[in-house]
Design an enzyme around this catalytic site. Structure first.
Site, mmCIF file in Angstrom:
data_model
loop_
_atom_site.group_PDB
_atom_site.id
_atom_site.type_symbol
_atom_site.label_atom_id
_atom_site.label_comp_id
_atom_site.label_asym_id
_atom_site.label_seq_id
_atom_site.Cartn_x
_atom_site.Cartn_y
_atom_site.Cartn_z
ATOM 1 N N ASP A 67 0.837 -1.200 0.000
ATOM 2 C CA ASP A 67 0.000 0.000 0.000
ATOM 3 C C ASP A 67 0.876 1.255 0.000
ATOM 4 O OD1 ASP A 67 -2.549 1.573 0.751
ATOM 5 O OD2 ASP A 67 -1.205 2.021 2.408
ATOM 6 N N GLU A 93 -1.989 -5.772 -3.158
ATOM 7 C CA GLU A 93 -1.089 -4.964 -2.323
ATOM 8 C C GLU A 93 0.093 -5.801 -1.832
ATOM 9 O OE1 GLU A 93 -3.968 -1.592 -0.234
ATOM 10 O OE2 GLU A 93 -3.683 -3.500 0.770
#
Lengths: 243, 243
Positions: B65, B133
């Site tokens: 992220d 992610e």
């Protein structure tokens, strides 16, 4: 016109040129100072590029903030292999808190180099952190991720990121050390002196003595930080004695 | 034991080994597959390293992220020189929205490669984005920022980041094109066929004809995306005709 005047003013007041000042702050030579000039340009100058886009440090804060978050995330991920997502998120927000970034920008004296048309004492309290973020953004644009990471390690992570302190387990190494000295009936003193040398940043050096013997030395940009750093070193050196 | 069984199961069901599958998904060869194995390990396996730290993809989501945010920030900063901090922040949150990351993970079919002890249909809707992610996090650990950036450009920015669409100025190029054809009394049709070839990912190819003449071709991982891509190409090719 006002831009040129400001740059000249600031040069003379700084007693050096912008390139040299930057090299001292960054710890490496910038490739191109264009990005750094933007990072020190306040919106009050109303500068625009050929396409009419505003030139000032506000957009660069966005970029610097993203780079700080990424580098600190990668550091914490590796440094705390037992920390889950929630823990890592919380720790990161402590490291890149507004308060901490303001301290970092203040320590580097970034405000001295801002080009502005309004008096600097009218800037809000967050000017220091904003300039710090913008500077990180400029480093990314000038030298890429690698140098950006290196700068963040040297200026943020290595000196200030201490997992135990962030977790609140250790509030201050100085207080731990004082406590131990009192319990053990030892005398201690901190000898602090302003560092000579012609650094752009003022430094403080400190010697920590326990029973008249120097047990640790440290150097930092404030008296408080130098004492804390010396205490931490002494704490680890004496760790098997303390507790 | 269950880990080994799962890997074997997954190998046979995938008809190839993990290294080859990764190479296809990543677009480059991984240096070490250790990080990617973690990125596909669900907590239900209860894996731990020698120090007792949990091994699963949840921590890696945090890292991925952060890297996505940084790379997308730097792209938007450069792509939209007139966008201020608020604009850039808003645009970034659209690009890295949960919904978008879920689509990306789904398109890559990441869920097929997860090692788990619970049935995959019990995963929540966000499993696709979480795996995406984590994969980005693994790339960073394996090959550093440069490859991570390259992967994000190839899989996120180049195919899907369209500033005008993000700004809501253009909802869909397909609808713009259809509107224009109707107004101009032109016939159009999309010929879509499933791409042959032995890619790990199923692709769809599309030809867009206007008045029986092929004006654009495109290829993507879904029918809808291929049509949109072809429409966008046609839109720009015909731009002086369309308004």
């Amino acid at each position: 016109m006002s831009v040129i005047r400001n740059i000249l003013n600031s040069r003379s007041s700084q007693g050096g040129n912008f390139f040299n000042i930057l090299t001292q702050i960054l710890g490496f030579k910038p490739k191109s100072i264009t990005h750094y000039k933007k990072a020190f340009t306040h919106r009050s100058l109303n500068r625009k590029d050929e396409e009419g886009n505003a030139i000032n440090f506000e957009r660069m804060e966005f970029l610097g903030d993203a780079m700080l978050s990424a580098v600190v995330a990668s550091h914490l991920f590796k440094a705390v292999p037992g920390g889950n997502e929630g823990y890592l998120t919380k720790m990161r927000s402590k490291v890149v808190s507004r308060k901490h970034l303001n301290e970092l920008g203040k320590d580097l004296g970034l405000i001295k180099h801002v080009q502005t048309n309004i008096p600097k004492d009218q800037f809000g309290v967050n000017i220091h952190g904003n300039l710090f973020e913008a500077l990180v953004g400029a480093i990314y644009l000038d030298r890429g991720y690698k140098y950006c990471k290196r700068f963040i390690y040297e200026r943020v992570i290595d000196p200030y990121v201490d997992i135990e302190q962030l977790e609140g387990k250790v509030i201050s190494y100085k207080s731990l050390l004082i406590e131990w000295c009192q319990k053990e009936k030892k005398e201690f003193d901190f000898e602090v002196y302003e560092d000579t040398g012609n650094d752009e940043l003022k430094h403080f050096a400190v010697k920590l003595r326990i029973n008249q013997r120097v047990v640790a030395k440290a150097r930092a940009t404030s008296k408080k930080k130098a004492e804390e750093k010396a205490s931490k070193r002494a704490y680890y050196a004496l760790q098997n004695k303390i507790e």
